[in-house]
Design an enzyme around this catalytic site. Structure first.
Site, mmCIF file in Angstrom:
data_model
loop_
_atom_site.group_PDB
_atom_site.id
_atom_site.type_symbol
_atom_site.label_atom_id
_atom_site.label_comp_id
_atom_site.label_asym_id
_atom_site.label_seq_id
_atom_site.Cartn_x
_atom_site.Cartn_y
_atom_site.Cartn_z
ATOM 1 N N HIS A 1 -1.623 5.554 -3.003
ATOM 2 C CA HIS A 1 -0.327 4.913 -2.789
ATOM 3 C C HIS A 1 0.729 5.972 -2.475
ATOM 4 O O HIS A 1 0.669 7.097 -2.968
ATOM 5 C CB HIS A 1 0.081 4.113 -4.028
ATOM 6 C CG HIS A 1 1.255 3.229 -3.804
ATOM 7 N ND1 HIS A 1 2.553 3.695 -3.839
ATOM 8 C CD2 HIS A 1 1.329 1.904 -3.519
ATOM 9 C CE1 HIS A 1 3.376 2.688 -3.603
ATOM 10 N NE2 HIS A 1 2.668 1.597 -3.401
ATOM 11 N N GLU B 1 0.713 0.178 4.185
ATOM 12 C CA GLU B 1 1.987 0.020 3.493
ATOM 13 C C GLU B 1 2.993 1.015 4.062
ATOM 14 O O GLU B 1 3.019 2.182 3.631
ATOM 15 C CB GLU B 1 1.814 0.247 1.989
ATOM 16 C CG GLU B 1 0.939 -0.786 1.309
ATOM 17 C CD GLU B 1 1.106 -0.760 -0.201
ATOM 18 O OE1 GLU B 1 1.281 -1.823 -0.787
ATOM 19 O OE2 GLU B 1 1.083 0.342 -0.790
#
Length: 256
Positions: A97, A169
């Site tokens: 992430h 993302e």
């Protein structure tokens, strides 16, 4: 043929034990967690993985971890291994992430090690990739995604492709002040990622989108042909919000 989207949420560093129980109890009361219209997953903080896995046992909801180390064990203070993740009942692990990359020194190399370790232990690796605002404005999104995905898959055999999922993302789109990406732009990046993962792994991998997903844009995103699911943040931190998005998306896909 109607696709079966992945729809999940990571709680990041939010919720306490009572919140975990309440969220899972609400999910268990919904018939959607027993259906096959979507592949549902929830990623709690480490202290609550085992409890969430116990509470959701018997449903079709997958429980995951937000990170893990690339070693089975050893002198890695504060870290959590793949065997520990599995022992707590998780079957999926989020890797790479952008917050891990920006604030905790995660690199393309460590992401590759973790993906390989997850696959080795039979976990589904949910690999997050994304362009920064600087890369986006410089029109270097494709370059950033190629670099990150190529590195992440560099230590994984083609035979293990069924255990890896990619989540696009955009760094500029996630978080409280994120800007939702236009569905057309997301579709374009997902098309690139489909082609790239097919080249690297012999078949395209599932590509999810995460970045300011909300009740207003979830259908427009999930019904795009190259978007295989949604990885949701704060809009799904309340169980009712999560189930509402699942319901909207699965109804739209069934009607398409």
């Amino acid at each position: 043929m109607t696709k079966t989207p992945w729809i999940g949420t990571s709680w990041k560093m939010n919720k306490l034990r009572a919140d975990t129980r309440a969220f899972c109890d609400t999910l268990k009361a919904s018939p959607m967690v027993q259906g096959t219209a979507a592949k549902l997953f929830v990623i709690p903080p480490f202290p609550y993985i085992a409890e969430a896995a116990d509470l959701l046992r018997g449903t079709r909801v997958t429980v995951g971890a937000q990170n893990m180390h690339w070693a089975d064990g050893g002198a890695w203070t504060g870290e959590v291994s793949a065997p520990m993740v599995k022992d707590c009942g998780a079957t999926l692990v989020e890797i790479g992430h952008s917050e891990r990359r920006e604030f905790f020194g995660e690199t393309d190399d460590t992401v590759a090690l973790k993906v390989a370790q997850a696959v080795r232990h039979g976990l589904t690796a949910l690999v997050c990739v994304g362009d920064t605002h600087a890369e986006f404005t410089a029109k270097r999104t494709s370059e950033a995604l190629r670099r990150q995905v190529s590195a992440a898959l560099s230590k994984v055999e083609r035979s293990a492709r069924d255990t890896v999922v990619i989540a696009y993302e955009p760094v500029w789109s996630i978080g409280e002040n994120g800007t939702p990406a236009e569905p057309e732009f997301v579709d374009e990046q997902h098309r690139l990622l489909k082609t790239l993962t097919a080249e690297l792994m012999g078949a395209p991998l599932p590509i999810l989108y995460g970045g300011s997903v909300n009740p207003d844009n979830c259908v427009a995103l999930a019904t795009r042909p190259t978007i295989d699911g949604l990885f949701i943040g704060r809009s799904a931190w309340a169980a009712e919000g999560y189930l509402g998005i699942v319901d909207s998306v699965t109804r739209a896909l069934a009607a398409a």
